[in-house]
Structures are given as C-alpha cells and as structure tokens.
Design an enzyme around this catalytic site. Structure first.
Site, PDB file in Angstrom:
ATOM      1  N   TYR A 146       0.837  -1.193   0.000  1.00 38.96           N
ATOM      2  CA  TYR A 146       0.000   0.000   0.000  1.00 38.96           C
ATOM      3  C   TYR A 146       0.878   1.251   0.000  1.00 38.96           C
ATOM      4  O   TYR A 146       1.751   1.402   0.839  1.00 38.96           O
ATOM      5  CB  TYR A 146      -0.908   0.025   1.241  1.00 38.96           C
ATOM      6  CG  TYR A 146      -1.973   1.087   1.124  1.00 38.96           C
ATOM      7  CD1 TYR A 146      -3.232   0.781   0.637  1.00 38.96           C
ATOM      8  CD2 TYR A 146      -1.690   2.407   1.448  1.00 38.96           C
ATOM      9  CE1 TYR A 146      -4.200   1.761   0.483  1.00 38.96           C
ATOM     10  CE2 TYR A 146      -2.644   3.404   1.292  1.00 38.96           C
ATOM     11  CZ  TYR A 146      -3.894   3.071   0.808  1.00 38.96           C
ATOM     12  OH  TYR A 146      -4.852   4.045   0.639  1.00 38.96           O
TER      13      TYR A 146
ATOM     14  N   GLN B  54     -11.051   0.046   0.703  1.00 38.44           N
ATOM     15  CA  GLN B  54     -11.464  -0.781  -0.438  1.00 38.44           C
ATOM     16  C   GLN B  54     -10.270  -1.454  -1.114  1.00 38.44           C
ATOM     17  O   GLN B  54     -10.362  -2.596  -1.574  1.00 38.44           O
ATOM     18  CB  GLN B  54     -12.308   0.030  -1.445  1.00 38.44           C
ATOM     19  CG  GLN B  54     -11.633   1.234  -2.088  1.00 38.44           C
ATOM     20  CD  GLN B  54     -11.725   2.498  -1.238  1.00 38.44           C
ATOM     21  OE1 GLN B  54     -12.008   2.451  -0.038  1.00 38.44           O
ATOM     22  NE2 GLN B  54     -11.478   3.641  -1.868  1.00 38.44           N
TER      23      GLN B  54
ATOM     24  N   ASN C 188      -3.567   5.834   6.115  1.00 41.35           N
ATOM     25  CA  ASN C 188      -4.304   6.649   7.087  1.00 41.35           C
ATOM     26  C   ASN C 188      -5.109   5.752   8.034  1.00 41.35           C
ATOM     27  O   ASN C 188      -4.971   4.523   8.019  1.00 41.35           O
ATOM     28  CB  ASN C 188      -5.201   7.672   6.360  1.00 41.35           C
ATOM     29  CG  ASN C 188      -6.276   6.984   5.509  1.00 41.35           C
ATOM     30  OD1 ASN C 188      -6.568   5.803   5.684  1.00 41.35           O
ATOM     31  ND2 ASN C 188      -6.840   7.718   4.578  1.00 41.35           N
TER      32      ASN C 188
ATOM     33  N   SER D 168       6.101   9.043  14.239  1.00 40.79           N
ATOM     34  CA  SER D 168       7.550   8.864  14.183  1.00 40.79           C
ATOM     35  C   SER D 168       8.231   9.459  15.419  1.00 40.79           C
ATOM     36  O   SER D 168       7.714  10.395  16.026  1.00 40.79           O
ATOM     37  CB  SER D 168       8.066   9.546  12.915  1.00 40.79           C
ATOM     38  OG  SER D 168       9.349   9.076  12.611  1.00 40.79           O
TER      39      SER D 168
ATOM     40  N   GLN E 275      12.467  14.790  12.537  1.00 35.35           N
ATOM     41  CA  GLN E 275      11.317  13.975  12.953  1.00 35.35           C
ATOM     42  C   GLN E 275      10.089  14.844  13.085  1.00 35.35           C
ATOM     43  O   GLN E 275       8.997  14.489  12.659  1.00 35.35           O
ATOM     44  CB  GLN E 275      11.563  13.279  14.308  1.00 35.35           C
ATOM     45  CG  GLN E 275      12.445  12.078  14.227  1.00 35.35           C
ATOM     46  CD  GLN E 275      12.068  11.171  13.115  1.00 35.35           C
ATOM     47  OE1 GLN E 275      10.956  10.637  13.103  1.00 35.35           O
ATOM     48  NE2 GLN E 275      12.933  11.002  12.161  1.00 35.35           N
TER      49      GLN E 275
ATOM     50  N   HIS F 246       7.537  15.577  10.321  1.00 35.92           N
ATOM     51  CA  HIS F 246       6.622  14.543   9.794  1.00 35.92           C
ATOM     52  C   HIS F 246       5.166  14.849  10.127  1.00 35.92           C
ATOM     53  O   HIS F 246       4.309  14.859   9.255  1.00 35.92           O
ATOM     54  CB  HIS F 246       6.984  13.162  10.346  1.00 35.92           C
ATOM     55  CG  HIS F 246       8.045  12.482   9.551  1.00 35.92           C
ATOM     56  ND1 HIS F 246       7.869  12.126   8.242  1.00 35.92           N
ATOM     57  CD2 HIS F 246       9.298  12.075   9.880  1.00 35.92           C
ATOM     58  CE1 HIS F 246       8.973  11.533   7.787  1.00 35.92           C
ATOM     59  NE2 HIS F 246       9.859  11.500   8.759  1.00 35.92           N
TER      60      HIS F 246
ATOM     61  N   GLU G  87      11.984   4.644  18.157  1.00 30.37           N
ATOM     62  CA  GLU G  87      12.074   4.201  16.767  1.00 30.37           C
ATOM     63  C   GLU G  87      13.477   4.482  16.225  1.00 30.37           C
ATOM     64  O   GLU G  87      14.121   3.597  15.680  1.00 30.37           O
ATOM     65  CB  GLU G  87      11.012   4.945  15.948  1.00 30.37           C
ATOM     66  CG  GLU G  87      10.967   4.548  14.489  1.00 30.37           C
ATOM     67  CD  GLU G  87      10.060   5.450  13.660  1.00 30.37           C
ATOM     68  OE1 GLU G  87       9.698   6.544  14.150  1.00 30.37           O
ATOM     69  OE2 GLU G  87       9.726   5.064  12.525  1.00 30.37           O
ATOM     70  N   HIS G  88      13.939   5.732  16.376  1.00 29.27           N
ATOM     71  CA  HIS G  88      15.279   6.131  15.934  1.00 29.27           C
ATOM     72  C   HIS G  88      16.074   6.599  17.138  1.00 29.27           C
ATOM     73  O   HIS G  88      15.578   7.406  17.921  1.00 29.27           O
ATOM     74  CB  HIS G  88      15.216   7.315  14.960  1.00 29.27           C
ATOM     75  CG  HIS G  88      14.355   7.092  13.754  1.00 29.27           C
ATOM     76  ND1 HIS G  88      13.077   7.582  13.665  1.00 29.27           N
ATOM     77  CD2 HIS G  88      14.595   6.444  12.595  1.00 29.27           C
ATOM     78  CE1 HIS G  88      12.565   7.244  12.483  1.00 29.27           C
ATOM     79  NE2 HIS G  88      13.458   6.551  11.810  1.00 29.27           N
TER      80      HIS G  88
ATOM     81  N   ASP H 142      16.733   7.190   6.578  1.00 29.40           N
ATOM     82  CA  ASP H 142      15.414   7.264   5.950  1.00 29.40           C
ATOM     83  C   ASP H 142      15.477   6.973   4.462  1.00 29.40           C
ATOM     84  O   ASP H 142      14.502   6.514   3.867  1.00 29.40           O
ATOM     85  CB  ASP H 142      14.823   8.675   6.129  1.00 29.40           C
ATOM     86  CG  ASP H 142      14.285   8.893   7.518  1.00 29.40           C
ATOM     87  OD1 ASP H 142      14.064   7.897   8.224  1.00 29.40           O
ATOM     88  OD2 ASP H 142      14.086  10.066   7.896  1.00 29.40           O
TER      89      ASP H 142
ATOM     90  N   GLU I  59      -1.564 -36.502  28.920  1.00 25.29           N
ATOM     91  CA  GLU I  59      -2.474 -35.421  28.533  1.00 25.29           C
ATOM     92  C   GLU I  59      -3.863 -35.950  28.159  1.00 25.29           C
ATOM     93  O   GLU I  59      -4.720 -35.172  27.733  1.00 25.29           O
ATOM     94  CB  GLU I  59      -1.867 -34.617  27.369  1.00 25.29           C
ATOM     95  CG  GLU I  59      -0.599 -33.864  27.769  1.00 25.29           C
ATOM     96  CD  GLU I  59      -0.032 -32.980  26.660  1.00 25.29           C
ATOM     97  OE1 GLU I  59      -0.527 -33.037  25.523  1.00 25.29           O
ATOM     98  OE2 GLU I  59       0.919 -32.216  26.952  1.00 25.29           O
TER      99      GLU I  59
ATOM    100  N   HIS J 164      -3.232 -39.746  19.883  1.00 27.09           N
ATOM    101  CA  HIS J 164      -1.841 -39.317  19.716  1.00 27.09           C
ATOM    102  C   HIS J 164      -0.911 -40.461  20.113  1.00 27.09           C
ATOM    103  O   HIS J 164       0.037 -40.790  19.398  1.00 27.09           O
ATOM    104  CB  HIS J 164      -1.530 -38.101  20.600  1.00 27.09           C
ATOM    105  CG  HIS J 164      -2.048 -36.795  20.069  1.00 27.09           C
ATOM    106  ND1 HIS J 164      -3.384 -36.497  19.986  1.00 27.09           N
ATOM    107  CD2 HIS J 164      -1.394 -35.691  19.609  1.00 27.09           C
ATOM    108  CE1 HIS J 164      -3.524 -35.269  19.498  1.00 27.09           C
ATOM    109  NE2 HIS J 164      -2.328 -34.762  19.261  1.00 27.09           N
TER     110      HIS J 164
END
Lengths: 440, 440
Positions: free
Chosen positions: B133, B194, B217, B240, B262, B265, B330-331, B364, B418, B423
């Site tokens: 995506y 969709q 999103n 981020s 950062q 963003h 994250e960074h 990045d 068990e 088995h």
C-alpha cells in the site's frame, strides 16, 4: 456408521467444494469482546485489587492477598519430584530435544564495513520479559509449556513469567513440573482476560511483560488481540488441522489413527486425506469405522470427522502437492515413497512430516520442532513459534565522515523530492561544513 | 518563542513525567471501524463492482471498468524516463544500497541428521504474493516504495502488487519511477479500505495476496487490523520518534536539525534530546529557536515540538542509555565520542545511528537499512521491516524406523499424560509392529 465427506479432484466444482470445506471464520463474539474490554480496563485502573476480585470470582480461588497468587519455586520442584520416573524422563527427554532443535534458530548480530569506513549491521537482542499463558482444566498441557518456554529461554529472555488458572486452588503437577524443567522464573495462579491484562499493564504483584504467548479460550484470545501493540503477542490459533498425502502404501490403520490424532483435539479440528489410490481410501475409511468405537475420545473424533474431515481422491501425487499448497495446512504428512523428493514441491505448511514412520504426534511432543504452528491457511505467511519470536533486531548505522558526503547528497535530493526540508538539511549539515556555526 | 519541555532526571517525579510524555494511545475510532467494516464486507461480496464504486466516489477517478484501475508497465517506465537525472540517480543509488543491505538478511533452509537417521530441519520459503500500500497525496513517498518493495523482492516474493490511490486521476511520477526501479509486478490506482479489501479477498481484477504491507491513514490501518488473519500484515505504525543522546560535543545546529527532521513529519511526532551537558541543552534550544523560522514546514515542527518534545538533562551517558531502553525509540542517535562503546548498552531501539556524522535522515533514504521501524515503544518486542517479513518457515521432521521407537515411547507417555490416546496410539503403531493389520 460414521459419515465422512468423499471428494475427487476430478469432480465438477471441486475447487469450490474444497474452499468451502476449508472455510473457517473465528467469529469475534461481541459479548466476549465487551466483557474482556471491561476486565482489561479494570485491571489497568485498579491493578491487584481487581485481579484478586476476578480470580476469586472466576476461579473460586481463596487468596487473602495478591502475593498469594504467586507459587514459590519450591512448589514447582515438589511437582517435579512427585512425578513417576517414566513421566519425568519423558518430559526431560522431550525438553532436551526441543532445546537442541531451537538452539539452531538463534540469530546472531552481524555487520559489515564499506570501503569509505561506513559500518552497517543488525544487532539482535532477546526480549527482556515474556509472559506465558497456560490454560487450566482439560486443555492444560505440559507439552505446551515446553514448546512455549524453551524457545524463549533459548533466545535469552531474562525473565519468563507463567500464568495458569487454578480453579478451586487445583494445579496440574505435570504442568508445574514442565515449568520447573524449563526454568520458568515465576508462576502466578491467575487466568482469563484478567491474567492477560495483568501481564500487559503490570500490577504491583505481577510484572509487566514485553510479549504474551500461549494458547487460551475465547476470552484469552480476545484479550491478547486487544493488548497487541502494548505488548507483542504470538499468533491467534484456530482449530488444529492435519493433511495426510499418502501413496496408498502405508498401513491404513496408521493413517486412520493419524487422522484421529487431530480429530480428538476438538469438534472443529480438521483431518484430510489425499491419495491417488481409490482402494486405499476405502481401506482407511473401513479402518476409521472399525477403530473409532475403541477410542476413549470417540465422541469428539466422530464430531470432528463428520463436521470437517474429507477423504479426497487425487489424480496423482503432483496434484496432491498442489492441493496441499492451496490448503497450507498446519500439519502435513507425506506418507509416501521418497518423501524427500515430494517435499520440494511443498511451499505452504506449518510442519512437514516425511515418511511412513513420522507420525504427526511425534512432532507434538518430542521430535524437536515446535508444536505451535500456523493454522487456518496462515502458513501462507507465517511460521512455527520459534526463537525468532523472542529475539528482535535493531539496525546499526555508523556513517563515516567521508560516507556522510556521498550518502548526504543522495538523501538531500530524495528529501527535497518528498518536500521534507529538515531531512535534507540535517544530511547537508554533515558535509556542507560552511553552513555550520562551529566545528563538530 | 517556542516552548519545549525541559526535564532533568534528578527531578522528583521524573519517571512519571517521562511515562506521561511517552504515552500515546492510537485511539481506534468506532466510526472509522464501522465504515471500514461495511466497505470490507461490500468488497468481499461484490468485488470489482464495489471497488469501482468506492474508487469513483472517494478518489473521483473516472474509470469505465475495473480493468482501467490497473496501470500498464509502460506507464511506470515512462515515469522513470521522465525524472531529472539527479533524482533518477539518487533513487537508483538508494535502491542499490537498500538491496545490498537486505540481501544479508536472507534466511536459508537448514537441517541435521541424528545418529539413528532421523532428520530435522527448517525449510524457508518466500511468500507467493504480497500487496504494497502506498498512500496518495502529500504522504506519497517514493522512499517508502523502496523500503517496502526491496525486502519483498530480495526474499523472492514472486508477485508484488502495489496499490496507490490516484485522486482525480493524478499519480506521482517519483512513486511510479520507484516502482519501476523495484520491479513491482502490477500497480492498481486504488486506495483506502477498499484497496485493502481487494487485496485481502481478491476481486476479478485484483489478485488476492498473502500479506499486505505499507503505511496508510486511519481507514487503511483499521482495514489492515481487520483483515489480519486472512492475510498477514506488517506493523501498525504510530507517529515517528527520534531520541538523540549527545555528549555535548556535536554542533548544536546539527542536533536541532535532527530533531526537526522527525518533528516535520507530523504534529504528533516525538523528538527528545538526552544530554548530561546543561550548557549544550541551552545551545540546542537557542538553535531551535533561531532555525525554526526559516523552515518551510515550521508550523508542523513547532506543533510537534511543543506537543511532545523534551530536552532532558541526565546525570551521565550511562543513565542516558538506561532511559533510552525505557523509551525504546524508533530512531536513536548516539551523537557521542566512541559510540561503539555505548551501543553495547542499548537493548531496545528500531535503528541506532552512531557518531556525529550519522544523521537519522541518511537512514530514511539510502544508508541501506529499512526505514519502516517499530514505534511507540514496540521496539521492546519487534524489529525493522526486513526480508524476514517476506519469508516463512516450515518445520521438517523425518523420523527413521529406529528413531520412531525412541521418540514414540516418549510421545506415548506424554500423550497418555495429557489424555490424548489417539496421539499415543499413532506413535505406538510405528514401533509396536504387532498391532498393525498389515505391513507398512
């Protein structure tokens, strides 16, 4: 008589029939979700107090304080000592084999240096603390403790916290003995959504973990789905499945019993046989009918086979492998001559059992590989539980002064192309020395 | 003037203040969920017809049939040809570096044979088909195409399907050129829930995939969460984050710009500086104030820094590393002398940038490692996107006749323990030959 679906790959509409047979939607019950979401919110807010209340109510456990919810290590050792020698030996042998296999999955950190001195790599680190859910009651399996705890310990997880409900105060010695063998660090007699909440958020008595693994009922599964993101979780398992591909030359009683061994798990388990040999399929069907009555769990086996099983005649073993890839089964037996030739054609399966002597049950307990496997066709994109589920990676980037010019120019062009000027400038500062207000 | 939080690790209540600063709950909006669930059900039921309707409505795309939703490969090549030389070179250089790094992540199948002839192993297989995506509009980043497509291709995924909305028919040449460079197999101009539904269920025009990756999103995120299980998904990313640890000896303008990179963003991005040097913290604050006005994205940077940033004085670099492990950013920039010494102390971070010349922006775009990284403290249990996300494993078990006796006895004891008799019997059949009705 037992009624099992018979299909043939040459029948019209076979593809649709097969798709229908495989369809399984794990309905997310709205009532379960609402209950779970209330319990989680309550544990998050009130901690131990709420945990004690739910545990008293749902498990009828008498505990004066949250501290009493933890079992001492001496209790685990006592359970281990109390086992009959053959059970203890079997558990220890299984643990040793599972450990040996999983140690081969350990990932190592790596790095490389480029000619200009820039170093790139990946640092592998175990998770700090992991929670292991072990169901109570009938589904309380010591093998499940081994399969979840051993990869975590092999990964180097420093603290493994087991939770298991003790209805009316009853615990399962085999489960506690397995925990002792696996060197589980702490055990709490809590269960349900409240146990998942305690592990995810932490309470005064129960430490917060980084990941929760292990099977559970609908409430446990809903709670795990809900706390995913706050902590890691393992897969959400569907009913167990076996697909047997047989060339018709294995003892039909063996194959019938292999199908039973999945079917006895629960009424929604799925057992499917693919064979090009019509006569053999009849022999297996006859064996199923003959052997069923003697099985202690015959009611579950019958329901499972009548609900979801199928005996399918295929054109040849090539077609059987192609169908297996569409099914992407949790367990796949290749009960054929030269199985090492046919396994090349299999792309999607959780575990593949090669040859007539490899019954799936060996993999459930002691062959070495994990018995926590992707179900419901998720083997198309996921893997058995393993050491890799308890290690994670951090990228390592150390750019040399020289490298910062080469990489900085590329980054600057691309960052401007994306309209991210601060990105561009932070790269440019490193090589356009004139801009900087002082030396770095 | 810009107001940024100042903290000191010696302040009373620092731990709670830090916890509050980090807290970020990605609210799951009930209205978004309901809309998404309707759209997914509709795509599942009506396929292309529904897909066309939603695409016409939400993206105002004029398409006579679902076939027109696919872009021909010639359109991607045309986009690549149309790029200015510097942009094309930058993209191709970045792709080459990202590819070189990710090829080192390729896992291989392995196996071993035990003395009795039993073979155990793990077979590694790429996913068959993956959906990527790519958001439309402002967040349509070519670097994101590289970072998602290259590991998939390096893993050996045979078909990579990209979806990206084309509002009013407009496409982004940089994105299409990146798709050409990465050898994306098919591109559809669809987006939103969709598009996720079409990839998860398949329609006549859009093939069903095994996993869906890439940012999106709230609708896209909710749709991915919902189809998880039918297909695999990558992580659900939060805002981020950057954490800079500096000994006070890097140019403060560089550090300020790294924090901006950062912050630009979005308004919820988080930028934190840890330093033992009080004077340096003031210099960075002054540099932020001085540089902010010149930034094209100053409104976003200001909002982000005022919302969620902090300049934190720590006792020393040891404490800075301990706090970094709690933050699990994250960074993480280690802008210090001898960063290779300090990185040993870091357990939890998505990517670690060592040394004064390694600005986060290089990671990045083009250093090589992935820029899709765990956010919101999930680096405690998860990893950068990698080749391992596009390969999966199947356990291999081939038990010899001799081995089936040794393993069968262990399995039988544990299975009886068990209460799973089928088995036990399926294991026993292989070595208690007398039970069998014929030779296998």
């Amino acid at each position: 008589m037992i009624q099992i679906k018979r299909l043939s790959s040459t029948n019209a509409g076979f593809d649709e029939t097969l798709a229908k047979l495989l369809a399984f939607e794990s309905a997310q019950d709205a009532k379960v979700s609402a209950t779970v979401s209330d319990i989680l919110a309550d544990i998050k807010k009130r901690g131990d107090e709420a945990l004690l209340e739910y545990t008293r109510r749902f498990d009828r456990l008498k505990a004066a304080s949250a501290l009493e919810l933890e079992l001492p290590q001496s209790r685990l050792q006592q359970a281990l000592q109390s086992l009959p020698a053959d059970q203890r030996n079997a558990l220890e042998n299984a643990a040793q084999r599972v450990r040996a296999y999983h140690q081969k999955q350990l990932a190592q950190s790596w790095s490389y240096v480029e000619p200009d001195g820039t170093l790139l790599g990946q640092k592998v680190t175990p998770l700090d603390r992991v929670g292991l859910y072990v169901p109570g009651g009938k589904a309380s399996y010591p093998s499940s403790v081994l399969m979840n705890a051993i990869p975590a310990k092999a990964a180097g997880v420093s603290e493994l916290i087991m939770v298991t409900p003790a209805s009316n105060g009853e615990t399962n010695d085999l489960v506690l003995a397995a925990a002792a063998i696996c060197e589980v660090d702490r055990v709490f007699t809590i269960g349900g959504a409240q146990a998942v909440g305690a592990l995810a958020y932490g309470t005064q008595a129960v430490p917060q973990v980084d990941k929760i693994v292990g099977p559970g009922n609908a409430y446990v599964a809903a709670a795990k789905r809900s706390v995913f993101g706050i902590v890691g979780i393992d897969m959400l398992a569907g009913p167990s499945e076996i697909l047997v591909i047989c060339d018709g030359r294995t003892n039909p009683d063996w194959i019938a019993m292999d199908l039973f061994s999945q079917a006895e798990h629960d009424e929604m388990a799925q057992a499917i046989l693919l064979s090009p040999d019509a006569r053999f399929i009849e022999e297996v069907a006859a064996s199923i009918a003959r052997q069923l009555e003697a099985m202690p769990r015959k009611a579950v086996i019958r329901a499972s086979l009548e609900n979801r099983a199928a005996l399918i005649q295929v054109r040849d073993l090539d077609e059987a492998c192609a169908i297996a890839n569409r099914i992407a089964p949790e367990h796949l037996e290749l009960s054929v001559e030269q199985p090492e030739k046919w396994v090349e054609k299999i792309r999607h399966a959780g575990a593949i059992f090669l040859g007539r002597y490899t019954s799936e049950a060996l993999g459930d307990y002691c062959a070495g590989p994990n018995h926590v496997l992707p179900t419901s066709r998720t083997a198309r994109f996921s893997s058995p539980l393993g050491v890799y589920d308890f290690q994670k990676r951090s990228s390592i980037i150390q750019v040399s002064e020289q490298g910062s010019a080469k990489l900085g120019e590329i980054a600057s062009i691309l960052a401007h192309g994306e309209g991210l000027q601060a990105h561009a400038m932070s790269a440019e500062y490193r090589y356009k020395k004139t801009i900087t207000s002082s030396d770095a």
